[in-house]
Scaffold this motif. Structure first.
Motif, PDB file in Angstrom:
ATOM      1  N   ILE A  34       0.845  -1.195   0.000  1.00  0.00           N
ATOM      2  CA  ILE A  34       0.000   0.000   0.000  1.00  0.00           C
ATOM      3  C   ILE A  34       0.880   1.244   0.000  1.00  0.00           C
ATOM      4  O   ILE A  34       0.619   2.218   0.714  1.00  0.00           O
ATOM      5  N   ALA A  35       1.936   1.219  -0.813  1.00  0.00           N
ATOM      6  CA  ALA A  35       2.943   2.288  -0.763  1.00  0.00           C
ATOM      7  C   ALA A  35       2.343   3.666  -1.016  1.00  0.00           C
ATOM      8  O   ALA A  35       2.710   4.640  -0.360  1.00  0.00           O
ATOM      9  N   GLY A  36       1.413   3.767  -1.964  1.00  0.00           N
ATOM     10  CA  GLY A  36       0.825   5.063  -2.275  1.00  0.00           C
ATOM     11  C   GLY A  36       0.024   5.624  -1.121  1.00  0.00           C
ATOM     12  O   GLY A  36       0.206   6.774  -0.700  1.00  0.00           O
ATOM     13  N   THR A  37      -0.879   4.809  -0.578  1.00  0.00           N
ATOM     14  CA  THR A  37      -1.709   5.255   0.534  1.00  0.00           C
ATOM     15  C   THR A  37      -0.859   5.544   1.763  1.00  0.00           C
ATOM     16  O   THR A  37      -1.067   6.548   2.460  1.00  0.00           O
ATOM     17  N   ALA A  38       0.117   4.685   2.043  1.00  0.00           N
ATOM     18  CA  ALA A  38       0.987   4.894   3.200  1.00  0.00           C
ATOM     19  C   ALA A  38       1.804   6.169   3.046  1.00  0.00           C
ATOM     20  O   ALA A  38       1.976   6.939   4.004  1.00  0.00           O
ATOM     21  N   SER A  39       2.312   6.426   1.841  1.00  0.00           N
ATOM     22  CA  SER A  39       3.068   7.645   1.585  1.00  0.00           C
ATOM     23  C   SER A  39       2.188   8.870   1.775  1.00  0.00           C
ATOM     24  O   SER A  39       2.627   9.900   2.298  1.00  0.00           O
ATOM     25  N   SER A  40       0.914   8.763   1.349  1.00  0.00           N
ATOM     26  CA  SER A  40      -0.022   9.872   1.529  1.00  0.00           C
ATOM     27  C   SER A  40      -0.218  10.200   2.994  1.00  0.00           C
ATOM     28  O   SER A  40      -0.142  11.359   3.413  1.00  0.00           O
ATOM     29  N   LEU A  41      -0.517   9.172   3.778  1.00  0.00           N
ATOM     30  CA  LEU A  41      -0.793   9.407   5.193  1.00  0.00           C
ATOM     31  C   LEU A  41       0.445   9.916   5.901  1.00  0.00           C
ATOM     32  O   LEU A  41       0.372  10.849   6.720  1.00  0.00           O
ATOM     33  N   GLN A  42       1.592   9.326   5.607  1.00  0.00           N
ATOM     34  CA  GLN A  42       2.828   9.791   6.219  1.00  0.00           C
ATOM     35  C   GLN A  42       3.096  11.248   5.854  1.00  0.00           C
ATOM     36  O   GLN A  42       3.430  12.072   6.717  1.00  0.00           O
ATOM     37  N   GLY A  43       2.935  11.569   4.578  1.00  0.00           N
ATOM     38  CA  GLY A  43       3.174  12.940   4.144  1.00  0.00           C
ATOM     39  C   GLY A  43       2.197  13.925   4.752  1.00  0.00           C
ATOM     40  O   GLY A  43       2.566  15.039   5.138  1.00  0.00           O
ATOM     41  N   PHE A  44       0.921  13.530   4.849  1.00  0.00           N
ATOM     42  CA  PHE A  44      -0.091  14.407   5.435  1.00  0.00           C
ATOM     43  C   PHE A  44       0.241  14.712   6.890  1.00  0.00           C
ATOM     44  O   PHE A  44       0.244  15.874   7.320  1.00  0.00           O
ATOM     45  N   VAL A  45       0.520  13.676   7.653  1.00  0.00           N
ATOM     46  CA  VAL A  45       0.788  13.864   9.082  1.00  0.00           C
ATOM     47  C   VAL A  45       2.043  14.689   9.292  1.00  0.00           C
ATOM     48  O   VAL A  45       2.054  15.651  10.080  1.00  0.00           O
ATOM     49  N   THR A  46       3.123  14.341   8.579  1.00  0.00           N
ATOM     50  CA  THR A  46       4.386  15.039   8.798  1.00  0.00           C
ATOM     51  C   THR A  46       4.318  16.494   8.349  1.00  0.00           C
ATOM     52  O   THR A  46       4.870  17.379   9.010  1.00  0.00           O
ATOM     53  N   THR A  47       3.627  16.759   7.239  1.00  0.00           N
ATOM     54  CA  THR A  47       3.576  18.135   6.740  1.00  0.00           C
ATOM     55  C   THR A  47       2.617  18.992   7.541  1.00  0.00           C
ATOM     56  O   THR A  47       2.947  20.125   7.914  1.00  0.00           O
ATOM     57  N   LEU A  48       1.397  18.485   7.798  1.00  0.00           N
ATOM     58  CA  LEU A  48       0.438  19.282   8.561  1.00  0.00           C
ATOM     59  C   LEU A  48       0.948  19.510   9.983  1.00  0.00           C
ATOM     60  O   LEU A  48       0.957  20.643  10.477  1.00  0.00           O
ATOM     61  N   GLY A  49       1.368  18.427  10.629  1.00  0.00           N
ATOM     62  CA  GLY A  49       1.903  18.593  11.977  1.00  0.00           C
ATOM     63  C   GLY A  49       3.121  19.490  11.992  1.00  0.00           C
ATOM     64  O   GLY A  49       3.264  20.370  12.855  1.00  0.00           O
ATOM     65  N   GLY A  50       4.024  19.283  11.017  1.00  0.00           N
ATOM     66  CA  GLY A  50       5.215  20.111  10.937  1.00  0.00           C
ATOM     67  C   GLY A  50       4.897  21.568  10.658  1.00  0.00           C
ATOM     68  O   GLY A  50       5.520  22.477  11.223  1.00  0.00           O
ATOM     69  N   ALA A  51       3.894  21.819   9.795  1.00  0.00           N
ATOM     70  CA  ALA A  51       3.507  23.197   9.478  1.00  0.00           C
ATOM     71  C   ALA A  51       2.938  23.905  10.698  1.00  0.00           C
ATOM     72  O   ALA A  51       3.247  25.075  10.955  1.00  0.00           O
ATOM     73  N   VAL A  52       2.111  23.211  11.461  1.00  0.00           N
ATOM     74  CA  VAL A  52       1.520  23.807  12.665  1.00  0.00           C
ATOM     75  C   VAL A  52       2.608  24.100  13.699  1.00  0.00           C
ATOM     76  O   VAL A  52       2.660  25.197  14.284  1.00  0.00           O
ATOM     77  N   ILE A  53       3.484  23.118  13.927  1.00  0.00           N
ATOM     78  CA  ILE A  53       4.585  23.324  14.872  1.00  0.00           C
ATOM     79  C   ILE A  53       5.501  24.444  14.393  1.00  0.00           C
ATOM     80  O   ILE A  53       5.895  25.330  15.163  1.00  0.00           O
ATOM     81  N   GLY A  54       5.832  24.412  13.097  1.00  0.00           N
ATOM     82  CA  GLY A  54       6.710  25.430  12.542  1.00  0.00           C
ATOM     83  C   GLY A  54       6.120  26.822  12.624  1.00  0.00           C
ATOM     84  O   GLY A  54       6.823  27.801  12.910  1.00  0.00           O
ATOM     85  N   ALA A  55       4.800  26.932  12.373  1.00  0.00           N
ATOM     86  CA  ALA A  55       4.135  28.236  12.459  1.00  0.00           C
ATOM     87  C   ALA A  55       4.186  28.765  13.889  1.00  0.00           C
ATOM     88  O   ALA A  55       4.416  29.958  14.121  1.00  0.00           O
ATOM     89  N   ALA A  56       3.972  27.879  14.855  1.00  0.00           N
ATOM     90  CA  ALA A  56       4.027  28.289  16.264  1.00  0.00           C
ATOM     91  C   ALA A  56       5.423  28.777  16.634  1.00  0.00           C
ATOM     92  O   ALA A  56       5.588  29.809  17.304  1.00  0.00           O
ATOM     93  N   ILE A  57       6.435  28.050  16.179  1.00  0.00           N
ATOM     94  CA  ILE A  57       7.811  28.462  16.465  1.00  0.00           C
ATOM     95  C   ILE A  57       8.133  29.773  15.758  1.00  0.00           C
ATOM     96  O   ILE A  57       8.709  30.696  16.347  1.00  0.00           O
ATOM     97  N   GLY A  58       7.737  29.880  14.508  1.00  0.00           N
ATOM     98  CA  GLY A  58       8.029  31.090  13.742  1.00  0.00           C
ATOM     99  C   GLY A  58       7.330  32.318  14.292  1.00  0.00           C
ATOM    100  O   GLY A  58       7.910  33.409  14.358  1.00  0.00           O
ATOM    101  N   GLN A  59       6.063  32.163  14.702  1.00  0.00           N
ATOM    102  CA  GLN A  59       5.315  33.305  15.220  1.00  0.00           C
ATOM    103  C   GLN A  59       5.824  33.754  16.588  1.00  0.00           C
ATOM    104  O   GLN A  59       5.512  34.847  17.043  1.00  0.00           O
ATOM    105  N   ALA A  60       6.597  32.909  17.256  1.00  0.00           N
ATOM    106  CA  ALA A  60       7.175  33.272  18.547  1.00  0.00           C
ATOM    107  C   ALA A  60       8.442  34.116  18.392  1.00  0.00           C
ATOM    108  O   ALA A  60       9.038  34.528  19.403  1.00  0.00           O
ATOM    109  N   PHE A  61       8.861  34.378  17.175  1.00  0.00           N
ATOM    110  CA  PHE A  61      10.085  35.156  16.945  1.00  0.00           C
ATOM    111  C   PHE A  61       9.999  36.507  17.657  1.00  0.00           C
ATOM    112  O   PHE A  61       9.033  37.247  17.512  1.00  0.00           O
ATOM    113  N   ASP A  62      11.029  36.806  18.437  1.00  0.00           N
ATOM    114  CA  ASP A  62      11.031  38.029  19.243  1.00  0.00           C
ATOM    115  C   ASP A  62      12.266  38.884  19.004  1.00  0.00           C
ATOM    116  O   ASP A  62      12.614  39.732  19.827  1.00  0.00           O
ATOM    117  N   GLY A  63      12.926  38.664  17.882  1.00  0.00           N
ATOM    118  CA  GLY A  63      14.135  39.421  17.592  1.00  0.00           C
ATOM    119  C   GLY A  63      15.407  38.684  17.967  1.00  0.00           C
ATOM    120  O   GLY A  63      16.506  39.141  17.650  1.00  0.00           O
TER     121      GLY A  63
END
Length: 411
Positions: free
Chosen positions: A350-379
């Protein structure tokens, strides 16, 4: 199953192209994601000024919108490529990437630009998901980790080149030309793929596109301890990297007051990840995925702790920033391809479906975490490396649980 299959690149090879061209093409398709993100970084201040973005931190949404579109679209590409084959789905994604890049180039408001970026990310998702599925079609085990490592070396050329490309375009014209340049590169990759790469999924390997089958495949992946554990680990580490990418322009401009050096510093940091991937490709077949990646993750935590201490005490300089960040990303280069290969190891059917789910979780989770870290920038770089350290420690804990405490083993 605790062992790692000792597969050579030759014995596991089912690729329809020569090894080097296959790796290069996969890397080029995956690299469209990095190109779509990193080429924008030097232009963010000008984009914000021209499109009326008052809050500097809000300029990071140009990156975040791309990542959100990239995340959600991945859920569709995997099941579609498992049903209809890799080639038609990938062709559609690459063509869409070219069109949405052009749409971003003619955007006349920040809202339209963000919508264009989300659509552009959704198109790039197809290249990422189907590329990984194609690698899994042709390779397994350590051989897959080696292919992914080599692909990441070429793939990391995009972050090395992209900011410089963006900066060069800014010297000769508008920021809109950056999107036109990205569209041209996308068209070239589409042509290369269409002319050279045949289908990698045989007809008897195609799966029905019913909700029941997709749900069963997703549950199969969710029941696999390594697939879940290493996907979470990738998500946490990706979140730290997305936070770095989103805030690097402000770090260079506001912390070090050297915005002009962005196109120099960013490639140095990205190049360290490519070096890490290169060493992984040379070592993984003999040392093993687990020993390399677990040691590398420990290195990420160590170098991040040192960097945070320097930043917190006020001794941060451009030199310490560049050297320590490069050491951190070099360790990530050693870890990432192995994490991805171990998450996909038992997902061959199920390489296609597994790649989809892995990519979705890693990118969405990473984007949310990254946005939180980026928005905390204080100079300062303190919030950035607090985020890195927390994500590194959490990732280590997740992997320790996944491996039931048996870390750093060769097999």
């Amino acid at each position: 199953m605790d062992s790692e299959p000792h597969l050579s690149a030759t014995s596991a090879n089912k690729a329809p192209l020569g090894f080097r061209e296959f790796v290069a093409l996969v890397a080029a398709m995956m690299g469209l994601t990095a190109l779509g993100i990193d080429s924008m970084l030097p232009a963010l201040p000008v984009i914000g000024e021209e499109l009326g973005v008052a809050e500097p931190n809000h300029r990071q949404y140009v990156v975040t919108a791309f990542l959100l579109g990239f995340a959600f679209a991945q859920l569709a590409y995997g099941p579609l490529s498992d049903r209809f084959g890799r080639r038609p789905v990938l062709a559609l994604a690459l063509a869409s990437y070219v069109l949405t890049s052009a749409l971003a180039a003619i955007s006349d408001s920040f809202s339209i630009l963000l919508i264009s970026r989300a659509l552009m990310g959704a198109a790039a998702a197809g290249a990422r998901v189907v590329s990984v599925a194609m690698v899994r079609d042709c390779y397994a085990g350590r051989a897959m980790a080696r292919v992914m490592s080599l692909a990441f070396i070429v793939f990391m050329a995009a972050p090395i080149i992209a900011p410089s490309l963006g900066q060069l375009v800014m010297f000769i014209g508008s920021w809109r030309l950056i999107f036109w340049a990205v569209a041209i590169v996308g068209a070239m990759v589409l042509l290369w793929f269409w002319l050279r790469l045949p289908e990698t999924l045989p007809p008897d390997g195609r799966l029905s596109l019913t909700p029941r089958r997709v749900a069963n495949d997703l549950m199969l992946m969710l029941r696999d301890r390594c697939a879940v554990g290493y996907t979470i680990a990738i998500t946490l580490i990706s979140g730290a990297m997305f936070g770095f990418i989103g805030s690097i322009q402000q770090v260079m401009a506001d912390t070090f007051h050297r915005a002009d050096l962005l196109a120099v510093i960013f490639p140095c940091v990205a190049g360290a990840m490519a070096v890490g991937s290169f060493f992984n490709s040379r070592l993984v077949m003999t040392i093993g995925m687990r020993r390399i990646s677990h040691t590398a993750l420990s290195g990420v935590i160590l170098f991040t702790a040192i960097h945070l201490a320097i930043s917190w005490t006020g001794y941060e300089t451009l030199w310490t920033f560049t050297i320590l960040q490069s050491l951190m990303t070099g360790c990530m280069g050693l870890a990432n391809a192995n994490f991805s290969a171990m998450a996909m190891e038992r997902m061959g059917e199920i390489a296609g479906t597994a790649s989809s789910l892995q990519g979705f979780v890693t990118t969405l989770g990473g984007a949310v975490i990254g946005a939180a870290i980026g928005q905390a920038f204080d100079g300062t770089t303190v919030p950035l490396y607090m985020g890195f350290l927390l994500m590194g420690i959490l990732s280590f804990i997740v992997i320790a649980v996944t491996e039931r405490g048996r870390m750093f083993r060769t097999a």
